[in-house]
Motif scaffolding. Structure first.
Motif, PDB file in Angstrom:
ATOM      1  N   LEU A  18       0.836  -1.207   0.000  1.00 50.93           N
ATOM      2  CA  LEU A  18       0.000   0.000   0.000  1.00 50.93           C
ATOM      3  C   LEU A  18       0.868   1.254   0.000  1.00 50.93           C
ATOM      4  CD1 LEU A  18      -3.249   0.717   1.891  1.00 50.93           C
ATOM      5  CD2 LEU A  18      -1.338   2.268   2.226  1.00 50.93           C
ATOM      6  N   HIS A  19       1.900   1.256   0.826  1.00 45.23           N
ATOM      7  CA  HIS A  19       2.794   2.415   0.865  1.00 45.23           C
ATOM      8  C   HIS A  19       3.468   2.636  -0.482  1.00 45.23           C
ATOM      9  CE1 HIS A  19       3.339   2.381   5.549  1.00 45.23           C
ATOM     10  NE2 HIS A  19       2.104   2.656   5.155  1.00 45.23           N
ATOM     11  N   ARG A  20       3.828   1.535  -1.151  1.00 42.87           N
ATOM     12  CA  ARG A  20       4.480   1.656  -2.462  1.00 42.87           C
ATOM     13  C   ARG A  20       3.521   2.257  -3.490  1.00 42.87           C
ATOM     14  NH1 ARG A  20       6.667  -3.738  -5.163  1.00 42.87           N
ATOM     15  NH2 ARG A  20       4.589  -3.793  -6.109  1.00 42.87           N
ATOM     16  N   THR A  21       2.261   1.831  -3.435  1.00 44.64           N
ATOM     17  CA  THR A  21       1.264   2.384  -4.348  1.00 44.64           C
ATOM     18  C   THR A  21       1.065   3.871  -4.103  1.00 44.64           C
ATOM     19  OG1 THR A  21       0.109   0.255  -4.460  1.00 44.64           O
ATOM     20  CG2 THR A  21      -1.122   2.214  -5.104  1.00 44.64           C
ATOM     21  N   SER A  23       1.545  18.319   8.940  1.00 49.35           N
ATOM     22  CA  SER A  23       2.938  18.481   9.374  1.00 49.35           C
ATOM     23  C   SER A  23       3.905  17.578   8.608  1.00 49.35           C
ATOM     24  CB  SER A  23       3.048  18.193  10.876  1.00 49.35           C
ATOM     25  OG  SER A  23       2.518  16.913  11.179  1.00 49.35           O
ATOM     26  N   HIS A  24       3.381  16.737   7.717  1.00 49.27           N
ATOM     27  CA  HIS A  24       4.241  15.852   6.923  1.00 49.27           C
ATOM     28  C   HIS A  24       4.247  16.225   5.447  1.00 49.27           C
ATOM     29  CE1 HIS A  24       6.121  12.122   5.524  1.00 49.27           C
ATOM     30  NE2 HIS A  24       5.174  12.060   4.603  1.00 49.27           N
ATOM     31  N   ASP A  25       3.101  16.617   4.923  1.00 47.44           N
ATOM     32  CA  ASP A  25       2.960  16.887   3.497  1.00 47.44           C
ATOM     33  C   ASP A  25       3.580  18.233   3.141  1.00 47.44           C
ATOM     34  OD1 ASP A  25       2.216  16.646   0.879  1.00 47.44           O
ATOM     35  OD2 ASP A  25       0.150  17.280   1.198  1.00 47.44           O
ATOM     36  N   ASP A  26       4.400  18.258   2.108  1.00 44.88           N
ATOM     37  CA  ASP A  26       4.998  19.516   1.653  1.00 44.88           C
ATOM     38  C   ASP A  26       4.334  20.032   0.377  1.00 44.88           C
ATOM     39  OD1 ASP A  26       5.890  17.554  -0.029  1.00 44.88           O
ATOM     40  OD2 ASP A  26       8.024  18.064   0.110  1.00 44.88           O
ATOM     41  N   GLN A  80       4.033   9.531   8.382  1.00 47.67           N
ATOM     42  CA  GLN A  80       4.192   9.067   7.008  1.00 47.67           C
ATOM     43  C   GLN A  80       3.194   7.968   6.687  1.00 47.67           C
ATOM     44  OE1 GLN A  80       7.879   7.065   6.110  1.00 47.67           O
ATOM     45  NE2 GLN A  80       7.681   7.422   3.920  1.00 47.67           N
ATOM     46  N   GLY A  81       3.033   7.011   7.607  1.00 52.32           N
ATOM     47  CA  GLY A  81       2.097   5.919   7.367  1.00 52.32           C
ATOM     48  C   GLY A  81       0.668   6.407   7.237  1.00 52.32           C
ATOM     49  N   ALA A  82       0.265   7.335   8.108  1.00 52.27           N
ATOM     50  CA  ALA A  82      -1.090   7.876   8.034  1.00 52.27           C
ATOM     51  C   ALA A  82      -1.293   8.659   6.747  1.00 52.27           C
ATOM     52  CB  ALA A  82      -1.358   8.769   9.248  1.00 52.27           C
ATOM     53  N   HIS A  83      -0.291   9.429   6.352  1.00 47.94           N
ATOM     54  CA  HIS A  83      -0.411  10.241   5.140  1.00 47.94           C
ATOM     55  C   HIS A  83      -0.560   9.353   3.905  1.00 47.94           C
ATOM     56  CE1 HIS A  83       0.219  13.622   2.417  1.00 47.94           C
ATOM     57  NE2 HIS A  83       1.076  12.858   1.764  1.00 47.94           N
ATOM     58  N   LEU A  84       0.259   8.303   3.812  1.00 50.51           N
ATOM     59  CA  LEU A  84       0.186   7.417   2.644  1.00 50.51           C
ATOM     60  C   LEU A  84      -1.151   6.664   2.604  1.00 50.51           C
ATOM     61  CD1 LEU A  84       3.826   5.993   2.600  1.00 50.51           C
ATOM     62  CD2 LEU A  84       2.851   7.751   1.111  1.00 50.51           C
ATOM     63  N   LEU A  85      -1.632   6.224   3.756  1.00 50.70           N
ATOM     64  CA  LEU A  85      -2.915   5.531   3.788  1.00 50.70           C
ATOM     65  C   LEU A  85      -4.055   6.470   3.392  1.00 50.70           C
ATOM     66  CD1 LEU A  85      -4.671   3.100   4.357  1.00 50.70           C
ATOM     67  CD2 LEU A  85      -4.599   3.661   6.784  1.00 50.70           C
ATOM     68  N   LEU A  86      -3.965   7.739   3.787  1.00 50.72           N
ATOM     69  CA  LEU A  86      -4.991   8.710   3.401  1.00 50.72           C
ATOM     70  C   LEU A  86      -5.081   8.840   1.884  1.00 50.72           C
ATOM     71  CD1 LEU A  86      -4.494  11.563   6.025  1.00 50.72           C
ATOM     72  CD2 LEU A  86      -6.581  10.232   5.678  1.00 50.72           C
ATOM     73  N   GLN A  87      -3.945   8.750   1.189  1.00 51.09           N
ATOM     74  CA  GLN A  87      -3.959   8.919  -0.269  1.00 51.09           C
ATOM     75  C   GLN A  87      -4.703   7.781  -0.956  1.00 51.09           C
ATOM     76  OE1 GLN A  87      -2.967  11.948  -0.841  1.00 51.09           O
ATOM     77  NE2 GLN A  87      -2.381  11.844   1.314  1.00 51.09           N
ATOM     78  N   THR A  88      -4.510   6.558  -0.487  1.00 50.07           N
ATOM     79  CA  THR A  88      -5.209   5.439  -1.115  1.00 50.07           C
ATOM     80  C   THR A  88      -6.649   5.343  -0.632  1.00 50.07           C
ATOM     81  OG1 THR A  88      -4.415   3.874   0.583  1.00 50.07           O
ATOM     82  CG2 THR A  88      -3.048   4.170  -1.384  1.00 50.07           C
ATOM     83  N   ARG A  89      -6.886   5.635   0.645  1.00 48.06           N
ATOM     84  CA  ARG A  89      -8.253   5.515   1.178  1.00 48.06           C
ATOM     85  C   ARG A  89      -9.191   6.504   0.510  1.00 48.06           C
ATOM     86  NH1 ARG A  89     -11.438   3.359   4.939  1.00 48.06           N
ATOM     87  NH2 ARG A  89     -12.979   4.643   6.016  1.00 48.06           N
ATOM     88  N   THR A  90      -8.754   7.728   0.308  1.00 44.75           N
ATOM     89  CA  THR A  90      -9.625   8.703  -0.342  1.00 44.75           C
ATOM     90  C   THR A  90      -9.930   8.298  -1.776  1.00 44.75           C
ATOM     91  OG1 THR A  90      -7.625  10.031  -0.818  1.00 44.75           O
ATOM     92  CG2 THR A  90      -8.944  10.659   1.094  1.00 44.75           C
ATOM     93  N   ARG A  91      -8.970   7.691  -2.458  1.00 50.26           N
ATOM     94  CA  ARG A  91      -9.227   7.233  -3.828  1.00 50.26           C
ATOM     95  C   ARG A  91     -10.179   6.037  -3.843  1.00 50.26           C
ATOM     96  NH1 ARG A  91      -7.006   9.075  -8.244  1.00 50.26           N
ATOM     97  NH2 ARG A  91      -5.274  10.565  -8.154  1.00 50.26           N
ATOM     98  N   VAL A  92     -10.092   5.179  -2.856  1.00 46.36           N
ATOM     99  CA  VAL A  92     -11.023   4.061  -2.790  1.00 46.36           C
ATOM    100  C   VAL A  92     -12.436   4.578  -2.530  1.00 46.36           C
ATOM    101  CG1 VAL A  92     -11.691   2.033  -1.453  1.00 46.36           C
ATOM    102  CG2 VAL A  92      -9.305   2.354  -2.087  1.00 46.36           C
TER     103      VAL A  92
END
Length: 466
Positions: free
Chosen positions: A165-168, A242-245, A423-435
């Motif tokens: 998931l993180h890789r995606t 605080s993570h996303d630039d 980082q983990g929460a941010h990456l999961l947010l990207q895939t979850r919102t698309r799902v």
């Protein structure tokens, strides 16, 4: 009865291969034995996958056994076995290694043609399924689900799913453009030449909190939003501030995918906080930034509760404060912040003069003072809510409150007290919102065009998360 299942493969060169895949006996007089059992279906799918992948890989390697420049046959050095992870099992594939022709001077002496085909050892369909379900439920539950219904490899585990998931998500992140201070493009003369936009867009942005895994802080903020066009599908977006630039670039890409253009009316509804307000600045020349009514009434409700507490000790002063709060609410509802602000100041002065034994009086005074600062800082974003309501326009981000619950609460598990890295929460947010908004499959089809099916219709997974 005895059932035999055979597979017939016709290669492009005219060769035909036919062999038995599975043979078994089944009774016909028991309900539970009618049709394939889950175990038999998984066994069949796994065997079919092995035969089909082996045939495709062999055909691909055979086409590359001759030099592309001179046509000379390439001698073999041997072969190894590579494993392809698919939704229907981990398939071993024989990978020949060939000597290079003298035409390829300067390169390695040998090469494996299947490294071109199997550029990734995880099949895109499996990667898609892992990403989709891990975005909706926990990583462990995702593994259990896939193993229950598909003959996936026995080594599949929660950590592997999380890494995939993180890789995606990281691949999608890499496609974002550079962050910019302003996304307003062109000039008024060019905007007038643009096509007539389809309809206005309403964007609501709000924040939520996730328990932090890092011991330096207990929680960190995530921003979640929903873009609602008048005539197109809704979109979700989320990020860890605080993570996303690239927060503004992320919002701009969501709007761009919805067909947004510079001459289109767009309304941003926020809670007035600096982080969410700055995210939407300079996004469009036709943008309207409003303070949502929900957060105003939420603060007024808290002040009203303090007034009720004061009534147990000073009934008259409490009644005066309640009347003043009601008047302030009426002014703000009609967009008259110029009259509301003096009323808040008078209330501050009145409360300072109250002598009482009410234990919450200090907190009451502080809350009123903070409310004055809140309204003063956001005065330019306060519209005539009553007028907007009469014309059927949105005045509240209540729809975003539910979005925060859907995007954050139902996956980041407040009740289970799950902890996350930023980082983990941010990456999961990207895939979850698309799902949730049904765009994950389209992103995979963009990366892997072979996944596009002529008879597949776009699907939305929002209901799956409900």
């Amino acid at each position: 009865m005895k059932i035999e299942i055979k597979l017939r493969i016709a290669a492009g060169d005219g060769a035909i291969c036919e062999e038995e895949v599975l043979s078994f006996s089944k009774p016909h007089d028991q309900l539970e034995a009618i049709g394939l059992s889950l175990h038999e279906a998984k066994d069949l799918l796994g065997r079919l996958q092995e035969h089909i992948v082996a045939a495709q890989a062999a055909r691909f390697a055979a086409e590359r056994r001759r030099c592309a420049q001179c046509g000379r046959s390439l001698p073999s050095k041997g072969s190894t076995v590579i494993r392809s992870r698919t939704p229907f099992g981990d398939v071993p594939v024989s990978s020949p290694r060939l000597h290079r022709c003298a035409c390829d001077a300067g390169k390695g002496k040998t090469f494996s043609p299947l490294t071109e085909l199997f550029s990734e050892h995880v099949a895109p369909e499996l990667l898609y399924l892992e990403t989709k379900w891990a975005s909706l439920v926990s990583f462990g539950v995702t593994v259990d689900l896939l193993k229950d219904v598909l003959p996936v490899g026995s080594t599949l585990n929660a950590e592997t799913v999380r890494n995939h998931l993180h890789r995606t998500a990281a691949r999608a992140e890499a496609e974002l453009g550079e962050e910019r201070a302003s996304f307003i493009e062109g000039f008024p003369p060019t905007w007038a030449k643009l096509p007539i936009p389809e309809g206005p867009i309403v964007v609501g942005i709000d924040g939520g909190y996730v328990r932090a895994r890092d011991g330096t802080q207990s929680h960190f903020e995530v921003l979640v939003g929903k873009s609602i066009p008048e005539d197109r599908e809704n979109r979700y977006f989320g990020l860890v501030q605080s993570h996303d630039d690239k927060p503004r670039r992320r919002l701009h890409e969501v709007l761009r995918e919805q067909g947004f253009q510079m001459n289109q009316d767009i309304t941003f509804l926020t809670d007035g906080g600096d982080s969410v307000r700055n995210m939407a600045v300079a996004m469009s020349p036709c943008a309207e930034h409003l303070l949502d009514w929900f957060h105003i009434t939420m603060r007024l409700t808290v002040l009203g509760q303090y007034a009720k507490g004061l009534a147990h000790h000073n009934p008259r002063e409490a009644d005066d404060a309640a009347r003043e709060l009601k008047r302030i609410k009426g002014y703000l509802w009609n967009g008259n912040h110029r009259r509301a602000l003096p009323c808040i100041e008078w209330l501050i002065d009145d409360l300072d003069a109250v002598e009482t034994e009410y234990s919450g009086m200090k907190a009451f005074r502080k809350a009123v003072d903070e409310f004055h600062t809140y309204i003063a800082n956001n005065a330019g974003m306060i519209p005539n809510y009553a007028e907007r309501r009469r014309y059927g326009e949105r005045v509240s981000t209540a729809f975003v409150e539910s979005t925060v619950n859907v995007v954050v609460g139902k996956r980041f598990s407040k009740r289970q007290q799950m902890r996350w890295s930023k980082q983990g929460a941010h990456l999961l947010l990207q895939t979850r919102t698309r799902v949730l908004d049904g765009t994950l499959r389209g992103k995979f089809e963009q990366w892997y065009p072979g996944m596009v099916s002529s008879n597949s219709a776009p699907q939305r997974e929002t209901e799956m998360a409900a």
